[in-house]
Each structure stands twice: as structure tokens, then as C-alpha cells.
Design a protein around this motif. Sequence first.
Motif, short mmCIF file in Angstrom:
data_model
loop_
_atom_site.label_atom_id
_atom_site.label_comp_id
_atom_site.label_asym_id
_atom_site.label_seq_id
_atom_site.Cartn_x
_atom_site.Cartn_y
_atom_site.Cartn_z
N THR A 167 -18.31 -5.58 -0.96
CA THR A 167 -17.32 -4.67 -0.38
C THR A 167 -17.30 -3.35 -1.14
N SER A 168 -16.87 -2.29 -0.46
CA SER A 168 -16.74 -0.98 -1.10
C SER A 168 -15.62 -0.19 -0.44
N PHE A 169 -15.26 0.89 -1.06
CA PHE A 169 -14.16 1.74 -0.60
C PHE A 169 -14.64 2.64 0.54
N HIS A 170 -13.87 2.70 1.62
CA HIS A 170 -14.19 3.53 2.78
C HIS A 170 -13.02 4.45 3.13
N ASN A 171 -12.35 4.93 2.09
CA ASN A 171 -11.27 5.91 2.22
C ASN A 171 -10.04 5.37 2.95
N THR A 172 -9.78 4.07 2.83
CA THR A 172 -8.58 3.47 3.40
C THR A 172 -7.68 3.06 2.25
N THR A 173 -6.43 3.55 2.27
CA THR A 173 -5.46 3.22 1.23
C THR A 173 -4.14 2.81 1.85
N ILE A 174 -3.35 2.11 1.07
CA ILE A 174 -1.97 1.76 1.43
C ILE A 174 -1.12 2.02 0.19
N LYS A 175 0.18 2.14 0.38
CA LYS A 175 1.06 2.40 -0.76
C LYS A 175 2.21 1.40 -0.75
N TYR A 176 2.16 0.48 -1.73
CA TYR A 176 3.17 -0.56 -1.88
C TYR A 176 3.30 -0.90 -3.36
N SER A 177 4.26 -1.74 -3.68
CA SER A 177 4.41 -2.23 -5.05
C SER A 177 3.59 -3.51 -5.24
N VAL A 178 3.32 -3.83 -6.48
CA VAL A 178 2.64 -5.09 -6.81
C VAL A 178 3.45 -6.26 -6.28
N SER A 179 4.76 -6.21 -6.46
CA SER A 179 5.60 -7.33 -6.02
C SER A 179 5.56 -7.52 -4.50
N THR A 180 5.54 -6.43 -3.75
CA THR A 180 5.45 -6.54 -2.29
C THR A 180 4.12 -7.14 -1.87
N LEU A 181 3.03 -6.67 -2.46
CA LEU A 181 1.72 -7.22 -2.10
C LEU A 181 1.60 -8.68 -2.51
N THR A 182 2.16 -9.05 -3.66
CA THR A 182 2.12 -10.44 -4.10
C THR A 182 2.90 -11.32 -3.12
N GLU A 183 4.02 -10.82 -2.62
CA GLU A 183 4.80 -11.58 -1.64
C GLU A 183 3.99 -11.83 -0.37
N ILE A 184 3.22 -10.84 0.07
CA ILE A 184 2.47 -10.92 1.32
C ILE A 184 1.10 -11.57 1.14
N LEU A 185 0.39 -11.21 0.07
CA LEU A 185 -0.99 -11.65 -0.12
C LEU A 185 -1.13 -12.85 -1.05
N GLY A 186 -0.05 -13.22 -1.73
CA GLY A 186 -0.12 -14.30 -2.71
C GLY A 186 -0.48 -13.75 -4.08
N GLU A 187 -0.70 -14.63 -5.01
CA GLU A 187 -1.05 -14.22 -6.37
C GLU A 187 -2.40 -13.49 -6.35
N PRO A 188 -2.53 -12.42 -7.14
CA PRO A 188 -3.80 -11.70 -7.18
C PRO A 188 -4.93 -12.58 -7.74
N ASP A 189 -6.15 -12.29 -7.31
CA ASP A 189 -7.32 -12.99 -7.85
C ASP A 189 -7.64 -12.48 -9.25
N TYR A 190 -7.25 -11.26 -9.51
CA TYR A 190 -7.39 -10.68 -10.85
C TYR A 190 -6.11 -9.95 -11.19
N SER A 191 -5.58 -10.16 -12.40
CA SER A 191 -4.36 -9.45 -12.81
C SER A 191 -4.38 -9.19 -14.31
N GLY A 192 -5.18 -8.23 -14.74
CA GLY A 192 -5.23 -7.85 -16.14
C GLY A 192 -4.02 -7.06 -16.57
N ASN A 193 -3.62 -6.10 -15.79
CA ASN A 193 -2.46 -5.22 -15.97
C ASN A 193 -2.23 -4.77 -17.41
N ASP A 194 -3.30 -4.42 -18.11
CA ASP A 194 -3.15 -3.87 -19.45
C ASP A 194 -3.59 -2.41 -19.53
N GLY A 195 -4.06 -1.85 -18.42
CA GLY A 195 -4.48 -0.46 -18.39
C GLY A 195 -5.81 -0.20 -19.06
N GLU A 196 -6.48 -1.24 -19.48
CA GLU A 196 -7.74 -1.10 -20.22
C GLU A 196 -8.95 -0.98 -19.31
#
Length: 100
Positions: free
Chosen positions: A11-40
Motif C-alpha cells: 500500500t502507498s499514499f494517494h493523497n487521501t487524508t482524514i482528520k480524527y483523534s486516535v480515540s475516535t479511530l480506535t473506537e471505529i477501527l479497533g486497537e491499532p496494529d502498531y502503536s509506538g506513540n513515542d515520537g521517535e
Amino acid sequence: MKKTFQSADWTSFHNTTIKYSVSTLTEILGEPDYSGNDGEDKVNFEWNMETDNGDVFTVYDWKEYRSLNENEMIEWHIGGTDRTVTEQAAREIRNAIAKS
């Protein structure tokens, strides 16, 4: 739309974006497959999903380079095989959020 067990490596980026919070996406999509969230890394959260048609797509933040607050609005990239897939994924996410 559901979690996928197919590979999302192509998969790759094709200029499609959405704007939501992590909590909203987690509610809809379930737990992320990756969640480092350390900014590294370039990505803090990523979901691997498939559309109702079975097309694989990913949802991920891109180059925030900081830890994200789970309630702040973030621009998310949607990756897929082409723009048709990524736009369909965005529609399915918006529809799921509107129904929640």
C-alpha cells in the motif's frame, strides 16, 4: 470495513487524508496494529484494514515526530493500491463514525 490479515506491504499514499483523534479511530477501527506513540519514528499509530470490497488499506499518522494525545485531532494518511481504494476507505470510515 474490517481488520485484515492480508499483507499491507504494497500500500502507498494517494493523497487521501482524514482528520480524527486516535480515540475516535480506535473506537471505529479497533486497537491499532502498531502503536509506538513515542515520537521517535515517522508513524505513531497504524491500522491495517480492508474495505467492504476486500481491498486492503492502512490508516496512519505521518511524521508528527512527537507523542500524540489520544483526544487531539490529527491528520491521518490512508494508504492503498490506488486512489479509488483510499477514497473508498475514507468514505467507509466517515460513515462508520457518523453512525456511532
